[in-house]
Design a protein around this motif. Sequence first.
Motif, mmCIF file in Angstrom:
data_model
loop_
_atom_site.group_PDB
_atom_site.id
_atom_site.type_symbol
_atom_site.label_atom_id
_atom_site.label_comp_id
_atom_site.label_asym_id
_atom_site.label_seq_id
_atom_site.Cartn_x
_atom_site.Cartn_y
_atom_site.Cartn_z
ATOM 1 N N GLU A 46 38.961 -97.004 -2.926
ATOM 2 C CA GLU A 46 37.403 -96.620 -2.651
ATOM 3 C C GLU A 46 36.576 -97.967 -1.996
ATOM 4 O O GLU A 46 36.075 -97.640 -1.140
ATOM 5 C CB GLU A 46 36.555 -96.437 -4.021
ATOM 6 N N ASP A 47 36.972 -99.158 -2.274
ATOM 7 C CA ASP A 47 36.417 -100.335 -1.573
ATOM 8 C C ASP A 47 36.982 -100.093 -0.218
ATOM 9 O O ASP A 47 36.204 -100.617 0.633
ATOM 10 C CB ASP A 47 36.615 -101.485 -2.191
ATOM 11 N N VAL A 48 38.104 -100.075 0.202
ATOM 12 C CA VAL A 48 38.599 -99.957 1.433
ATOM 13 C C VAL A 48 38.028 -98.799 2.176
ATOM 14 O O VAL A 48 37.557 -99.100 3.551
ATOM 15 C CB VAL A 48 40.161 -99.660 1.413
ATOM 16 N N HIS A 49 37.914 -97.760 1.572
ATOM 17 C CA HIS A 49 36.993 -96.574 2.084
ATOM 18 C C HIS A 49 35.668 -96.819 2.562
ATOM 19 O O HIS A 49 35.170 -96.510 3.592
ATOM 20 C CB HIS A 49 37.187 -95.135 1.251
ATOM 21 N N LEU A 50 35.046 -97.546 1.603
ATOM 22 C CA LEU A 50 33.639 -97.847 1.897
ATOM 23 C C LEU A 50 33.548 -98.786 2.893
ATOM 24 O O LEU A 50 32.656 -98.993 3.961
ATOM 25 C CB LEU A 50 32.990 -98.616 0.508
ATOM 26 N N ASN A 51 34.416 -99.815 2.999
ATOM 27 C CA ASN A 51 34.439 -100.862 4.182
ATOM 28 C C ASN A 51 34.648 -100.086 5.610
ATOM 29 O O ASN A 51 34.177 -100.375 6.525
ATOM 30 C CB ASN A 51 35.397 -101.748 3.976
ATOM 31 N N ARG B 3 31.451 -98.673 6.080
ATOM 32 C CA ARG B 3 30.537 -99.444 6.693
ATOM 33 C C ARG B 3 30.918 -99.879 8.157
ATOM 34 O O ARG B 3 29.759 -100.339 8.998
ATOM 35 C CB ARG B 3 30.504 -100.687 5.858
ATOM 36 N N HIS C 7 24.312 -103.678 5.032
ATOM 37 C CA HIS C 7 25.542 -102.961 5.032
ATOM 38 C C HIS C 7 25.246 -101.380 4.865
ATOM 39 O O HIS C 7 24.732 -101.172 4.048
ATOM 40 C CB HIS C 7 26.711 -103.460 4.228
ATOM 41 N N SER D 44 25.332 -98.412 1.976
ATOM 42 C CA SER D 44 25.503 -99.392 0.496
ATOM 43 C C SER D 44 26.439 -98.844 -0.312
ATOM 44 O O SER D 44 26.676 -99.658 -0.912
ATOM 45 C CB SER D 44 24.075 -99.651 0.110
ATOM 46 N N VAL D 45 26.794 -97.604 -0.601
ATOM 47 C CA VAL D 45 27.673 -96.791 -1.273
ATOM 48 C C VAL D 45 28.488 -95.861 -0.764
ATOM 49 O O VAL D 45 28.016 -95.310 0.291
ATOM 50 C CB VAL D 45 26.943 -96.481 -2.622
ATOM 51 N N LEU D 46 29.726 -95.465 -1.005
ATOM 52 C CA LEU D 46 30.504 -94.639 -0.450
ATOM 53 C C LEU D 46 29.757 -93.238 -0.339
ATOM 54 O O LEU D 46 29.221 -92.784 -1.185
ATOM 55 C CB LEU D 46 31.901 -94.618 -1.098
#
Length: 163
Positions: free
Chosen positions: A94-99, A102, A151, A154-156
């Motif tokens: 999820e964090d990679v997808h969010l980045n 972004r 950013h 801010s959330v996915l």
Amino acid sequence: MPQSSQTTEREIERLTIERDELAAAAKRVSVQLQHFLNDATDPGTEALAAQYELSRILSLLSIDTSAVDEAQYLSRFSAIPSEIHGFLANRLPEDVHLNYQRAIGNRAVEEAAKDLRMEANAASSEGVQPHLTAGWLKAADHIDPIKGGGHFPSVLIQFGGAA
């Protein structure tokens, strides 16, 4: 995990995916060539040899077609955001997808802030009251990630029922 180990694992993963995509493409070619051979009254020696060689190579490969098969429906002509999101959400943390989101979102906001600055400058040269155009410039700076804005997103962002 050491950086070189991660790099090696990523390279192996990339090569495995590329091999699977190549093998899947070869399999599609093999199927089409077999259709040609079945339909042609005289397919020719080259076509027969090509089919034999493709079949031989494919029989030597043990491939994971799940990633390729799931990606096949993502046509560049018909893929919709929820399909692309689902594809990425099933493969990325999820964090990679969010980045990733972004990177796209921040670029869009940077462009919007630049456009707002250009409008403010154009309005200023046309005689619009300076306190109004100063507010536009301040708003552009406030949202622009290059100037310290947030950013975006801010959330996915979730599309449809994916993830």
